[in-house]
Design a protein around this motif. Structure first.
Motif, PDB file in Angstrom:
ATOM      1  N   GLY A  44      47.655 -61.588 -52.962  1.00  0.00           N
ATOM      2  CA  GLY A  44      46.769 -60.451 -52.546  1.00  0.00           C
ATOM      3  C   GLY A  44      45.162 -60.578 -52.697  1.00  0.00           C
ATOM      4  N   ARG A  45      44.794 -61.660 -53.053  1.00  0.00           N
ATOM      5  CA  ARG A  45      43.386 -61.986 -53.118  1.00  0.00           C
ATOM      6  C   ARG A  45      42.841 -62.108 -51.866  1.00  0.00           C
ATOM      7  N   VAL A  46      41.607 -61.701 -51.752  1.00  0.00           N
ATOM      8  CA  VAL A  46      40.916 -61.859 -50.469  1.00  0.00           C
ATOM      9  C   VAL A  46      39.974 -62.909 -50.221  1.00  0.00           C
ATOM     10  N   LEU A  47      39.851 -63.622 -49.258  1.00  0.00           N
ATOM     11  CA  LEU A  47      39.136 -64.868 -49.009  1.00  0.00           C
ATOM     12  C   LEU A  47      37.716 -64.462 -48.624  1.00  0.00           C
ATOM     13  N   CYS A 132      38.336 -76.796 -44.305  1.00  0.00           N
ATOM     14  CA  CYS A 132      37.294 -77.760 -43.857  1.00  0.00           C
ATOM     15  C   CYS A 132      36.111 -77.014 -43.590  1.00  0.00           C
ATOM     16  N   LEU A 133      34.982 -76.991 -44.673  1.00  0.00           N
ATOM     17  CA  LEU A 133      33.701 -76.176 -44.474  1.00  0.00           C
ATOM     18  C   LEU A 133      32.709 -77.033 -43.426  1.00  0.00           C
ATOM     19  N   PRO A 134      32.018 -76.474 -42.686  1.00  0.00           N
ATOM     20  CA  PRO A 134      30.867 -76.990 -42.099  1.00  0.00           C
ATOM     21  C   PRO A 134      29.909 -77.605 -42.984  1.00  0.00           C
ATOM     22  N   GLU A 135      28.859 -78.329 -42.627  1.00  0.00           N
ATOM     23  CA  GLU A 135      27.723 -78.897 -43.242  1.00  0.00           C
ATOM     24  C   GLU A 135      26.783 -78.051 -43.850  1.00  0.00           C
ATOM     25  N   GLN A 136      26.639 -77.022 -42.775  1.00  0.00           N
ATOM     26  CA  GLN A 136      25.683 -75.957 -43.118  1.00  0.00           C
ATOM     27  C   GLN A 136      26.207 -74.619 -43.346  1.00  0.00           C
ATOM     28  N   GLU A 137      25.651 -73.654 -43.785  1.00  0.00           N
ATOM     29  CA  GLU A 137      26.043 -72.273 -43.660  1.00  0.00           C
ATOM     30  C   GLU A 137      27.006 -71.852 -44.995  1.00  0.00           C
ATOM     31  N   ILE A 138      28.205 -72.219 -44.852  1.00  0.00           N
ATOM     32  CA  ILE A 138      29.103 -71.760 -45.551  1.00  0.00           C
ATOM     33  C   ILE A 138      29.201 -72.672 -46.729  1.00  0.00           C
ATOM     34  N   THR A 139      28.821 -72.490 -47.726  1.00  0.00           N
ATOM     35  CA  THR A 139      28.918 -73.385 -49.100  1.00  0.00           C
ATOM     36  C   THR A 139      30.258 -73.268 -49.880  1.00  0.00           C
ATOM     37  N   SER A 140      30.846 -72.402 -49.995  1.00  0.00           N
ATOM     38  CA  SER A 140      32.257 -72.349 -50.433  1.00  0.00           C
ATOM     39  C   SER A 140      32.789 -71.379 -50.066  1.00  0.00           C
ATOM     40  N   ILE A 141      34.460 -71.172 -50.464  1.00  0.00           N
ATOM     41  CA  ILE A 141      35.091 -69.928 -50.377  1.00  0.00           C
ATOM     42  C   ILE A 141      35.498 -69.497 -51.655  1.00  0.00           C
ATOM     43  N   GLU A 142      36.046 -68.458 -51.775  1.00  0.00           N
ATOM     44  CA  GLU A 142      36.549 -68.043 -53.060  1.00  0.00           C
ATOM     45  C   GLU A 142      37.677 -66.965 -52.662  1.00  0.00           C
ATOM     46  N   LEU A 143      38.720 -66.824 -53.534  1.00  0.00           N
ATOM     47  CA  LEU A 143      39.792 -65.887 -53.387  1.00  0.00           C
ATOM     48  C   LEU A 143      39.679 -64.945 -54.566  1.00  0.00           C
ATOM     49  N   VAL A 144      39.434 -63.623 -54.166  1.00  0.00           N
ATOM     50  CA  VAL A 144      39.006 -62.749 -55.386  1.00  0.00           C
ATOM     51  C   VAL A 144      39.645 -61.330 -55.107  1.00  0.00           C
ATOM     52  N   GLU A 145      39.984 -60.740 -56.257  1.00  0.00           N
ATOM     53  CA  GLU A 145      40.642 -59.421 -56.471  1.00  0.00           C
ATOM     54  C   GLU A 145      39.807 -58.300 -55.338  1.00  0.00           C
ATOM     55  N   PRO A 146      40.710 -57.542 -54.859  1.00  0.00           N
ATOM     56  CA  PRO A 146      40.094 -56.640 -53.858  1.00  0.00           C
ATOM     57  C   PRO A 146      38.957 -55.852 -54.480  1.00  0.00           C
ATOM     58  N   ASP A 199      46.323 -55.676 -62.800  1.00  0.00           N
ATOM     59  CA  ASP A 199      46.690 -56.525 -63.910  1.00  0.00           C
ATOM     60  C   ASP A 199      47.623 -57.838 -63.334  1.00  0.00           C
ATOM     61  N   GLN A 200      47.116 -59.086 -63.837  1.00  0.00           N
ATOM     62  CA  GLN A 200      47.986 -60.022 -63.340  1.00  0.00           C
ATOM     63  C   GLN A 200      49.205 -60.029 -64.329  1.00  0.00           C
ATOM     64  N   SER A 201      50.220 -59.768 -63.616  1.00  0.00           N
ATOM     65  CA  SER A 201      51.379 -60.035 -64.610  1.00  0.00           C
ATOM     66  C   SER A 201      52.584 -60.644 -63.876  1.00  0.00           C
ATOM     67  N   HIS A 202      52.289 -61.900 -64.049  1.00  0.00           N
ATOM     68  CA  HIS A 202      53.305 -63.013 -63.406  1.00  0.00           C
ATOM     69  C   HIS A 202      54.491 -63.436 -64.462  1.00  0.00           C
ATOM     70  N   LEU A 325      55.098 -54.045 -53.479  1.00  0.00           N
ATOM     71  CA  LEU A 325      54.648 -55.192 -54.104  1.00  0.00           C
ATOM     72  C   LEU A 325      53.131 -55.721 -54.008  1.00  0.00           C
ATOM     73  N   GLU A 326      52.539 -55.247 -52.812  1.00  0.00           N
ATOM     74  CA  GLU A 326      51.347 -55.637 -52.523  1.00  0.00           C
ATOM     75  C   GLU A 326      50.344 -54.789 -53.191  1.00  0.00           C
ATOM     76  N   LEU A 327      50.743 -53.712 -54.026  1.00  0.00           N
ATOM     77  CA  LEU A 327      49.851 -52.993 -54.739  1.00  0.00           C
ATOM     78  C   LEU A 327      49.838 -53.550 -56.131  1.00  0.00           C
ATOM     79  N   PHE A 328      50.565 -54.786 -56.477  1.00  0.00           N
ATOM     80  CA  PHE A 328      50.687 -55.312 -57.705  1.00  0.00           C
ATOM     81  C   PHE A 328      50.135 -56.833 -57.615  1.00  0.00           C
ATOM     82  N   ASN A 329      49.909 -57.444 -58.897  1.00  0.00           N
ATOM     83  CA  ASN A 329      49.459 -58.861 -58.701  1.00  0.00           C
ATOM     84  C   ASN A 329      50.495 -59.426 -59.540  1.00  0.00           C
ATOM     85  N   TRP A 330      51.744 -59.553 -59.070  1.00  0.00           N
ATOM     86  CA  TRP A 330      52.896 -59.933 -59.793  1.00  0.00           C
ATOM     87  C   TRP A 330      53.258 -61.602 -59.342  1.00  0.00           C
ATOM     88  N   GLY A 331      52.278 -62.155 -58.594  1.00  0.00           N
ATOM     89  CA  GLY A 331      52.844 -63.487 -58.193  1.00  0.00           C
ATOM     90  C   GLY A 331      53.739 -63.928 -57.746  1.00  0.00           C
TER      91      GLY A 331
END
Length: 367
Positions: A44-47, A132-146, A199-202, A325-331
Motif C-alpha cells: 500500500g505504499r505510493v510510488l 528504467c529512469l530517463p537520463e534527465q528529470e527523474i532522479t529516483s523513485i521511492e515507495l512511501v507510506e501515504p 504500523d508495519q505488522s508483517h 486489508l488495504e487500511l493496514f500494512n500487514w505485508g
C-alpha cells in the motif's frame, strides 16, 4: 452586438458571433490540462518521483499534449518517465486547480488546470525493479507510506494524491476535486483515513492452537461479517487509523479469548455477534506473544458510545475484507489470513461481497 454563447463546448456560435470571435472567447478561458498516475506496491505504499527541477516530489505524470487524450497522455508519461508500457483504463479523480492555488511562478500566468488522476494499479517487486529512469528529470523513485505524502509533495499535489487514494480504496468510482478537496467527501475523507502512518505488522499467520507454553495471548480480534459479506472496521476519528474489533484480555474474561472478543466488540462498537470461529494466530520470530483472529456473524449494532478503555468513539464502517486489508500494512503474510477469513465466511454461509463504497453505521442495526 453579439449574442452570448452557452457554456457547452460543442454549442454553435450565436448568429451575431463569428467563428473566429467565438473561438477567441473560449480560448480566453482556456486551462492547462495534466495527468497523474497513482501506483502502489503490495504493502500500500505510493510510488513518488524525485525530480531535478523542483524541491518536492511528484506522482508520475505531466502535461497533456495538443490533441492528446488524457489516458494516452498518462500512458505516454509512464513510458517516458519510468520506461513502462501499459494501458491506462481506470480514472480515480479529476481535480480543478484554481489560478490562486498553484506554486507556478507569476511569469507563467497560470490560468488554472484540470488534472486527471489515473489508477496505475498495484505493482509487484519485479515490476518496480524493472523501472528504467530517463537520463534527465527523474532522479529516483521511492515507495512511501501515504501519511508521508504531505511531507514530500506540494500541498496541492498531496491533497490530490490522498483524495485519489481514498477514492481507489472506497471503490465508488472517480471523484471530482477542487484544489484537491472532494466536492462530495466520503466517510474516508471526513475521518482522514491514511493520514497517520500505519504500523508495519508483517506477522506470520499460523493456523492450529496456540502453543501456550511458549506464547502468551496478547490480542483477540475479530472479522465480523454482515450478511452481505462485508466486515466491520473501526476508524479512529482523531488519527484516521483503522482497527478490527477486539483487544487485549482483561481479568474479567477469565482467560477466554472468545470472551475478550465479545466484550471488546460490545465496548468498542456496540456490536453483538454470533458464535466466533477460530482462524489462527499471528506471531513473529522471537516474539513471545500470540495475536488471535476469529470470524463471526454480526447480529446487531447498537447506538454508538465511547470505548470505556480509551474514551474514543470510533467511526464504524462496513468494507470488504480486501478493502479492510488495504487500511493496514500487514505485508505478504496477510494473504494467508485473508484466505482463512474467506474459508470461515463460506462456513458461515455468507456470500462474498463485491468491492463497493464503504458504508458508515451511524445508528442501531439488526440482521
Amino acid at each position: 452586438m453579439t449574442t452570448i454563447p452557452t457554456s457547452a463546448p460543442d454549442d454553435l456560435p450565436g448568429p451575431l458571433m463569428t467563428d473566429e470571435a467565438y473561438g477567441a472567447l473560449r480560448a480566453s478561458a482556456a486551462l492547462w490540462a495534466g495527468v497523474s498516475v497513482l501506483i502502489t506496491d503490495s504493502c500500500g505504499r505510493v510510488l513518488v518521483q524525485h525530480v531535478d527541477y523542483r524541491t518536492t516530489c511528484l506522482l508520475p505524470g505531466g502535461g497533456i499534449d495538443a490533441g492528446e487524450s488524457p489516458s494516452h497522455a498518462a500512458a505516454r508519461e509512464l513510458h517516458e518517465e519510468l520506461g513502462v508500457t501499459m494501458t491506462i483504463a481506470h480514472g480515480l479523480a479529476v481535480d480543478w486547480v484554481s489560478p490562486t492555488n498553484s506554486s507556478a511562478p507569476a511569469v507563467m500566468r497560470f490560468p488554472g488546470e484540470a488534472i486527471f488522476v489515473y489508477d496505475g494499479g498495484t505493482w509487484t517487486d519485479d515490476r518496480i525493479d524493472a523501472v528504467c529512469l530517463p537520463e534527465q528529470e527523474i532522479t529516483s523513485i521511492e515507495l512511501v507510506e501515504p501519511a508521508r505524502l504531505p511531507d514530500l509533495l506540494s500541498p496541492s499535489d498531496a491533497r490530490r494524491a490522498m483524495s485519489a487514494l481514498r477514492a481507489r480504496l472506497n471503490g465508488g468510482g472517480p471523484v471530482l476535486l477542487e484544489d484537491g478537496h472532494p466536492i462530495a467527501p466520503t466517510v474516508l475523507d471526513r475521518v482522514g483515513v491514511l493520514r497517520t502512518a500505519r504500523d508495519q505488522s508483517h506477522y506470520e499467520f499460523r493456523t492450529g492452537p496456540v502453543p501456550t507454553a511458549l506464547l502468551t495471548v496478547r490480542q483477540s480480534w475479530g472479522w465480523l461479517f454482515a450478511p452481505d459479506g462485508r466486515v466491520l472496521v473501526l476508524l479512529e476519528p482523531d488519527t484516521g487509523a483503522a482497527c478490527l474489533p477486539g483487544g487485549t484480555p482483561e481479568p474479567e474474561d477469565q482467560d477466554s479469548p472468545v470472551a475478550t472478543l465479545i466484550r471488546e466488540a460490545d465496548e468498542e462498537a456496540a456490536a453483538q455477534l454470533g458464535d466466533p470461529h477460530y482462524l489462527g494466530y499471528l506471531t513473529a520470530d522471537g516474539d513471545p506473544y500470540a495475536r488471535l483472529r476469529y470470524a463471526a456473524a454480526l447480529r446487531s449494532i447498537g447506538p454508538m458510545r465511547a470505548d470505556p478503555a480509551t474514551g474514543r468513539m470510533y467511526t464504524r464502517v462496513l468494507a470488504t475484507p480486501e478493502q479492510a486489508l488495504e487500511l493496514f500494512n500487514w505485508g505478504p503474510p496477510a494473504a494467508d489470513q485473508l484466505a482463512a477469513v474467506h474459508h470461515a465466511r463460506e462456513r458461515l454461509g455468507i456470500p462474498r461481497a463485491p468491492r463497493q463504497s464503504f458504508t458508515e453505521l451511524t445508528g442501531p442495526t439488526s440482521w
